[in-house]
Each structure stands twice: as structure tokens, then as C-alpha cells.
Design a protein around this motif. Structure first.
Motif, PDB file in Angstrom:
ATOM      1  N   ARG A   1       0.604  -1.324   0.216  1.00  0.00           N
ATOM      2  CA  ARG A   1      -0.116   0.267   0.295  1.00  0.00           C
ATOM      3  C   ARG A   1       0.611   1.352   0.234  1.00  0.00           C
ATOM      4  N   PRO A   2       0.590   2.394  -0.336  1.00  0.00           N
ATOM      5  CA  PRO A   2       1.100   3.795  -0.545  1.00  0.00           C
ATOM      6  C   PRO A   2       1.702   3.733   0.828  1.00  0.00           C
ATOM      7  N   TRP A   3       0.980   4.183   1.425  1.00  0.00           N
ATOM      8  CA  TRP A   3       1.598   4.874   2.841  1.00  0.00           C
ATOM      9  C   TRP A   3       1.420   3.214   3.830  1.00  0.00           C
ATOM     10  N   ASN A   4       2.047   3.305   5.213  1.00  0.00           N
ATOM     11  CA  ASN A   4       1.863   2.801   6.673  1.00  0.00           C
ATOM     12  C   ASN A   4       2.008   1.003   5.505  1.00  0.00           C
ATOM     13  N   THR A   5       3.128   1.474   5.044  1.00  0.00           N
ATOM     14  CA  THR A   5       3.495   0.078   4.525  1.00  0.00           C
ATOM     15  C   THR A   5       4.087  -1.131   5.261  1.00  0.00           C
ATOM     16  N   HIS A   6       3.804  -2.122   5.019  1.00  0.00           N
ATOM     17  CA  HIS A   6       3.492  -3.264   5.701  1.00  0.00           C
ATOM     18  C   HIS A   6       4.474  -4.837   4.977  1.00  0.00           C
ATOM     19  N   GLU A   7       4.930  -4.485   4.206  1.00  0.00           N
ATOM     20  CA  GLU A   7       5.760  -5.859   2.720  1.00  0.00           C
ATOM     21  C   GLU A   7       5.289  -4.989   1.100  1.00  0.00           C
ATOM     22  N   GLY A   8       6.909  -5.057   0.933  1.00  0.00           N
ATOM     23  CA  GLY A   8       7.398  -5.049  -0.234  1.00  0.00           C
ATOM     24  C   GLY A   8       8.633  -4.758  -0.399  1.00  0.00           C
ATOM     25  N   SER A   9       8.789  -4.236  -1.685  1.00  0.00           N
ATOM     26  CA  SER A   9       9.699  -3.386  -1.869  1.00  0.00           C
ATOM     27  C   SER A   9      10.436  -2.124  -2.988  1.00  0.00           C
ATOM     28  N   VAL A  10      10.658  -1.525  -2.979  1.00  0.00           N
ATOM     29  CA  VAL A  10      11.325  -0.234  -3.962  1.00  0.00           C
ATOM     30  C   VAL A  10      12.629  -0.163  -4.596  1.00  0.00           C
ATOM     31  N   ASN A  11      12.129  -0.072  -5.966  1.00  0.00           N
ATOM     32  CA  ASN A  11      14.488  -0.432  -5.922  1.00  0.00           C
ATOM     33  C   ASN A  11      13.583   0.531  -7.535  1.00  0.00           C
ATOM     34  N   SER A  12      14.785   1.251  -8.230  1.00  0.00           N
ATOM     35  CA  SER A  12      15.015   2.137  -9.421  1.00  0.00           C
ATOM     36  C   SER A  12      16.014   2.622  -9.477  1.00  0.00           C
ATOM     37  N   LEU A  13      16.301   2.655 -10.791  1.00  0.00           N
ATOM     38  CA  LEU A  13      17.621   3.376 -11.123  1.00  0.00           C
ATOM     39  C   LEU A  13      16.980   4.602 -12.737  1.00  0.00           C
ATOM     40  N   SER A  14      17.310   5.564 -12.185  1.00  0.00           N
ATOM     41  CA  SER A  14      17.861   6.736 -13.111  1.00  0.00           C
ATOM     42  C   SER A  14      18.836   7.173 -13.748  1.00  0.00           C
TER      43      SER A  14
ATOM     44  N   VAL B   1       7.626  -8.043  10.709  1.00  0.00           N
ATOM     45  CA  VAL B   1       7.645  -8.255  12.339  1.00  0.00           C
ATOM     46  C   VAL B   1       7.251  -9.212  13.100  1.00  0.00           C
ATOM     47  N   ILE B   2       7.082  -9.030  14.369  1.00  0.00           N
ATOM     48  CA  ILE B   2       6.039  -9.924  15.397  1.00  0.00           C
ATOM     49  C   ILE B   2       5.201  -8.711  15.521  1.00  0.00           C
ATOM     50  N   TRP B   3       3.734  -8.622  16.309  1.00  0.00           N
ATOM     51  CA  TRP B   3       3.489  -8.014  16.755  1.00  0.00           C
ATOM     52  C   TRP B   3       2.314  -6.332  15.241  1.00  0.00           C
ATOM     53  N   ASP B   4       2.695  -7.111  14.530  1.00  0.00           N
ATOM     54  CA  ASP B   4       2.213  -5.667  13.506  1.00  0.00           C
ATOM     55  C   ASP B   4       2.893  -5.156  13.867  1.00  0.00           C
ATOM     56  N   THR B   5       4.365  -4.603  13.770  1.00  0.00           N
ATOM     57  CA  THR B   5       5.491  -4.129  13.296  1.00  0.00           C
ATOM     58  C   THR B   5       6.620  -4.638  11.913  1.00  0.00           C
ATOM     59  N   VAL B   6       6.808  -3.032  11.402  1.00  0.00           N
ATOM     60  CA  VAL B   6       7.580  -3.538  10.258  1.00  0.00           C
ATOM     61  C   VAL B   6       9.414  -2.631  10.267  1.00  0.00           C
ATOM     62  N   PHE B   7      10.456  -3.387   9.535  1.00  0.00           N
ATOM     63  CA  PHE B   7      10.621  -2.771   9.954  1.00  0.00           C
ATOM     64  C   PHE B   7      11.683  -2.574   8.597  1.00  0.00           C
ATOM     65  N   LEU B   8      12.118  -1.196   8.737  1.00  0.00           N
ATOM     66  CA  LEU B   8      12.719  -1.174   6.585  1.00  0.00           C
ATOM     67  C   LEU B   8      14.381  -0.723   6.848  1.00  0.00           C
ATOM     68  N   VAL B   9      14.435  -1.163   5.211  1.00  0.00           N
ATOM     69  CA  VAL B   9      16.028  -1.075   5.579  1.00  0.00           C
ATOM     70  C   VAL B   9      16.035   0.257   3.985  1.00  0.00           C
ATOM     71  N   GLN B  10      16.705   1.317   3.572  1.00  0.00           N
ATOM     72  CA  GLN B  10      16.160   2.033   2.329  1.00  0.00           C
ATOM     73  C   GLN B  10      18.244   2.452   2.153  1.00  0.00           C
ATOM     74  N   GLY B  11      18.484   2.154   0.719  1.00  0.00           N
ATOM     75  CA  GLY B  11      19.812   2.550   0.522  1.00  0.00           C
ATOM     76  C   GLY B  11      19.670   3.739  -0.873  1.00  0.00           C
TER      77      GLY B  11
ATOM     78  N   ALA C   1      14.334   0.444  -1.180  1.00  0.00           N
ATOM     79  CA  ALA C   1      14.153   0.448  -0.290  1.00  0.00           C
ATOM     80  C   ALA C   1      13.163  -1.399  -0.079  1.00  0.00           C
ATOM     81  N   TRP C   2      13.270  -2.037   0.643  1.00  0.00           N
ATOM     82  CA  TRP C   2      12.967  -3.128   1.654  1.00  0.00           C
ATOM     83  C   TRP C   2      11.946  -2.883   3.026  1.00  0.00           C
ATOM     84  N   TYR C   3      10.674  -3.348   3.098  1.00  0.00           N
ATOM     85  CA  TYR C   3       9.296  -3.441   4.182  1.00  0.00           C
ATOM     86  C   TYR C   3       9.470  -4.585   4.337  1.00  0.00           C
ATOM     87  N   PHE C   4      10.107  -4.865   6.167  1.00  0.00           N
ATOM     88  CA  PHE C   4      10.231  -6.467   6.012  1.00  0.00           C
ATOM     89  C   PHE C   4       8.792  -6.314   7.962  1.00  0.00           C
TER      90      PHE C   4
END
Length: 532
Positions: free
Chosen positions: A347-360, A387-397, A382-385
Motif C-alpha cells: 500500500r502507498p502509506w503505512n506499508t507493511h511489506e514489499g520493496s521499491v527499487n529504481s535506477l535513473s 515483523v512480529i506484533w504488526d511491526t515493520v522494519f525498513l531498510v533503505q539506501g 528500499a525493503w519493508y519487512f
């Protein structure tokens, strides 16, 4: 509790475990005593695992989705999940009513259980009709074009799941409910799609503070579902004591009812720096298109865009850096940007899972004309993982590189600078930059990298209030410098995000972890708005 105890034993190989009815007795001075009699029996492992019946694929292929064979001991819950996985495999190719029945045989000598999944595929099912309800504003075609299920085509469980995800990703609906029911015959099915619309028009008012602009106010009015057509239009203004920025943007996500997106952007930006004043007027036009014809998935799109920017540089200080003095007068940038982007966020906000990868890649000058001649490269991952209890971990570069070509200039404002709520929180906007050693002016850099780690957790889930903690790190380098983590600027902090009844709110504080002379120890930024 008795059922939970029995399930625990049955899921750990004790297939003959018996749990008696609880006996309740009262002991004077010690309260109620509850006694549950338990007979464990022997623990059984997993023996041979096979499938038989109506096989649509070789047995080896079907067993790839079966997990019970990887278990050390027999587990009824895993068997149940295997049944669902096999049914989904059949449903994805049209067998919506496929039945999977597990047959078990106990081997007393080896203390294992042999399992056979017997499959009856039934008739292949087509979608007879798709009914859409609840869309009082959004037009039917806006919803139907996001559906992977099509009237007259075979049923597909995967298509249903993807359809639901696509409707959530639009951002137009609070809830999406997809249900199926039997059609007029055994080989037909009716699909009911019910949506609950949310308000897609918004206005927002934001405020911030920087050492350059002091107080900053932002205003935005937007509609993300214009007249129910799925089009987006927005106007915004950013006003500070030394800057002003105005922008009008329009997006058509389905041009001529085809999966071609177009966007138009018109802006005027004026900023008074200590060393000079920049007044720019610009326009941008871009087209986005799917790349499924190249064998890529539907989440991946390509884009081509043209931008024209005319920046007038004036009021240059006598002691300013020479690279700034060289920009005096009109500076025209005419460029084309080519990009590829894969966005699988749920989903576009409050994302729970998925990723965004781009080159330009942006090419300015040359045959396009203008004063600026450069090549600019950008990358993001950017990667959304979940986790437990409806929490989300984001890693982005994010990374960037720009190089000047012969025949024109590379203006300071086309170089990279970091800092602010969308890059390295805790620093003022664009304050991370190489400086002219002679004057101390920030002159931007040709190389950039920034990394964000973020952990989000619900505070009041029913109200959409989310807390977060983060760590940001980034730096900007000149062309002769190497990419390095040595001296990288680091911050850490926390914040609150709330999609409230009066609009989206974001409040975050970042602390500078390696404060240098003249820098603040940290920085607050927030935005708050309303919806209509």
C-alpha cells in the motif's frame, strides 16, 4: 485450554495423545485446583509423503509446496497448511473447487506416519460475472482495470490476491472485500468486489525550522482521485523567510485507458542564500509504461521524462565562491531522464511489506540545448519487512553520481546535498555538503549516498497511530573523493506518525551523533494537515 493442549501435542508428533476433561476441586485455604489428565503416547515422525489422484503437474513438482516432509515429527498444523497450498496451486489454474484430502498410515515399527494427499480437481471454473459495489465516487472502470480477474476467463487464486493488493495500492479505499460464490453452473463463479471509499482530497499545512530559513510553512491542496477517474492533481507552496516554492502537478495513471501514465509539473522557486539569490521557473513532462513485454513483472515500469528549468542567479556576494559567481545570470537546464522502477509495496502509506527499487539516468545539454551539460545517475533500494506484533522494519539506501560534460556547466544547485526529514533527519535541509575551503560556502558534491534504518510499531492501531525509531547515515563527496564510510554523518531518533481525522501528521526528532562545530545537536520537524 483442553483443545490448546491437545493441539500442542498433535503438532509435535504425539498423534495418540489424549487429554481428559478437567476436574475442579476446592481445597480449603488454597483455593480451586484444576486437574487435567494427560496420556501422551509415543511420538511419531514423518515417513513417506506422496500425492495421488488428479495431478495437473508431476508429483515432484506438486511436492515442492508441501512442507510436512521437511518436518522431523508429525504436525497436524503443517498438514493443514499443505492442504491450503495444494488447493491454491490448483486454484491458480482454474480449479477453484479442487478438494485435497490427507490420508495417513501409522508405521508402528518405525514410529512414523506416511501421508498421502488425495486430490480431486473437479471442473475448471470461469468467472461468469464481476460485481462492484461501494464505489460512490470511484468509477467502475478505475476498479476493473486494476483487477487481474476478468469476466469469461478461468478462475485464478493468484489473480484474486493480486487484484486485492492492486486495489489497496490505489490508496482510494479504507477497506477492500473480495468474495466468490457459485455461478449459474458448476463451472462458473461470480466475483463480488466491495470497497469502502476514503476521502482522497487533502490539504496540508506543515511547519519546520532551519538555521537558514528560520520558520518554514508549507501548504498543499491535492485530489488523488479527481472526479472518480483515478487522476491526481495537486498544488503546493513552501514559504520561508528566505525562500518560496510554488508547484502545480497533474498525473494521469491510465492514458487512453491503457497502462500508460503521464505527469505534468509546473513550478516556480525562489531562494535567497547568503551568497546569492536563485529564482527559477520550470516545467516537466513524463510518461511511464509497463515492461511486461520484456519479461519483467507487472510491478516494474519504465519512464521517460523531459524537464526545462530556467534559473536566474543574482545578488551574488562579493566574497562568494568563484563557482557561485560563475552562475550569475540566466542558467537554462534542458534534460531528459530515463528510468526503471519496481514498486511492490502492499500500500502507498503505512506499508507493511514489499520493496521499491529504481535506477535513473538524466542527460542535460547537448542536442537538448541549455547551459548545463551533465550526466546524473540515481539509484534507490528500499525493503519493508513485516515483523512480529504488526511491526515493520525498513531498510533503505540511495545513491547518486553526477558528472559535468564538456560544452557547458554543472551548476551548484544540480549537485547533491543532504539533510532534512527525507534524507538524514537531525540535520537542516541540504546542510550536508562539501564546502569551498576559501569561503566556507556549501557548493554541493558530485557523489552522494544515504542509508535509513527504521522500525515502525503500532501505538494505537485502531486510530492509525504509529511510532518509530530510526538511524540515518549519509554523506556527499566531491568528484575527486572516494566513496567511503569514513566521516559519514550519522543521526538517530524517534517519531510519531498518525493518519488522523484531520489529516496526516508526522513528528520526528533526529539527534546528531557526531556533532561538529557550528552544528545543532538535533532537529525537530513536523507536518500536519486535513482531508476533505
Amino acid at each position: 485450554d483442553v483443545h490448546k493442549i491437545a493441539a500442542f501435542y498433535h503438532n509435535h508428533g504425539f498423534i495418540r495423545a489424549k487429554v481428559g476433561e478437567p476436574r475442579v476441586t476446592y481445597v480449603e485455604g488454597d483455593g480451586l485446583h484444576i486437574t487435567i489428565e494427560l496420556e501422551e503416547g509415543e511420538q511419531f515422525g514423518v515417513g513417506a509423503v506422496t500425492v495421488e489422484g488428479d495431478l495437473i503437474e508431476p508429483q515432484e513438482k506438486l511436492l515442492e509446496v508441501v512442507r510436512i516432509g521437511k518436518e522431523k515429527v508429525f504436525n497436524r498444523e503443517v498438514v493443514r497448511k499443505d492442504i491450503l497450498s495444494l488447493r491454491n496451486r490448483y486454484a491458480d489454474v482454474g480449479y477453484a473447487y479442487a478438494e485435497v484430502v490427507p490420508a495417513t498410515r501409522e508405521n508402528e515399527e518405525k514410529k512414523v506416519v506416511d501421508i498421502t494427499y488425495r486430490i480431486s480437481k473437479g471442473k475448471k471454473v470461469r468467472f461468469e460475472r464481476i460485481n462492484i459495489t461501494g464505489n460512490n465516487i470511484t468509477r467502475d472502470k478505475v476498479i476493473r482495470r486494476e483487477l487481474k480477474a476478468v469476466e469469461g476467463e478461468y478462475f485464478s487464486g493468484k489473480a484474486l490476491r493480486r487484484s486485492t493488493q492492486n486495489l489497496h495500492r490505489l490508496g482510494f479505499f479504507e477497506d477492500v472485500e473480495v468474495r466468490t460464490k457459485k455461478g449459474s453452473s458448476d463451472d462458473s463463479m461470480i466475483l463480488d468486489v466491495n470497497v469502502k471509499e476514503r476521502r482522497t482530497g487533502s490539504f496540508s499545512i506543515g511547519a519546520g525550522y532551519s538555521s537558514v530559513d528560520k520558520a518554514i510553512a508549507t501548504f498543499q491542496v491535492s485530489q488523488n482521485n479527481l472526479m472518480g477517474r483515478g487522476q491526481k492533481i495537486s498544488t503546493s507552496a513552501r514559504l520561508g523567510s528566505k525562500s518560496s516554492q510554488y508547484d502545480i502537478r497533474f498525473i494521469e495513471p491510465w492514458l487512453f485507458d491503457r497502462p500508460l501514465s503521464t505527469s505534468f509539473d509546473l513550478y516556480k522557486w525562489e531562494r535567497e542564500y547568503d551568497e546569492y539569490t536563485k529564482d527559477s521557473l520550470g516545467v516537466g513532462l513524463s510518461v511511464g509504461f509497463p515492461l511486461t513485454g520484456l519479461g519483467l513483472d507487472e510491478f516494474t515500469r519504465g519512464s521517460v521524462g523531459y524537464a526545462y528549468d530556467n534559473a536566474d542567479i543574482s545578488d551574488i556576494a562579493d566574497e562568494a565562491s568563484q563557482v557561485i559567481k560563475d552562475m550569475e545570470g540566466s542558467n537554462v537546464t534542458s534534460s531528459i531522464t530515463i528510468g526503471i522502477r519496481r514498486d511492490s509495496k502492499d500500500r502507498p502509506w503505512n506499508t507493511h511489506e514489499g520493496s521499491v527499487n529504481s535506477l535513473s539516468f538524466e542527460y542535460a545539454g547537448g542536442l537538448l540545448g541549455g547551459d548545463a551539460y551533465f550526466n546524473k545517475y540515481r539509484a534507490r533500494s528500499a525493503w519493508y519487512f513485516p515483523v512480529i506484533w504488526d511491526t515493520v522494519f525498513l531498510v533503505q539506501g540511495r545513491w547518486g553520481y553526477v558528472t559535468r560534460r564538456s560544452g557547458g556547466d554543472l551548476p551548484v544547485y544540480q549537485k547533491f546535498r543532504l539533510g532534512g526529514i527525507n534524507s538524514v533527519r537531525g540535520f537542516d535541509y541540504a546542510s550536508i555538503s562539501p564546502v569551498d575551503p576559501a569561503t566556507g560556502d556549501r557548493i554541493g558534491g558530485e557523489k552522494m549516498m544515504v542509508y535509513n534504518l527504521e522500525y515502525r510499531f503500532p501505538l494505537v492501531a485502531e486510530q492509525g497511530i504509529v511510532g518509530l525509531v530510526f538511524f540515518d547515515a549519509g554523506n556527499v563527496f566531491e568528484k575527486d573523493e572516494s566513496w567511503t564510510f569514513s566521516g559519514i554523518r550519522r543521526t538517530a531518533g524517534a517519531g510519531i506518525r498518525w493518519y488522523s481525522p484531520i489529516g496526516p501528521l508526522r513528528l520526528e526528532y533526529g539527534k546528531n551523533l557526531d556533532r561538529r562545530e557550528g552544528e545543532d545537536s538535533g532537529n525537530w520537524e513536523f507536518t500536519v494537515g486535513g482531508i476533505f
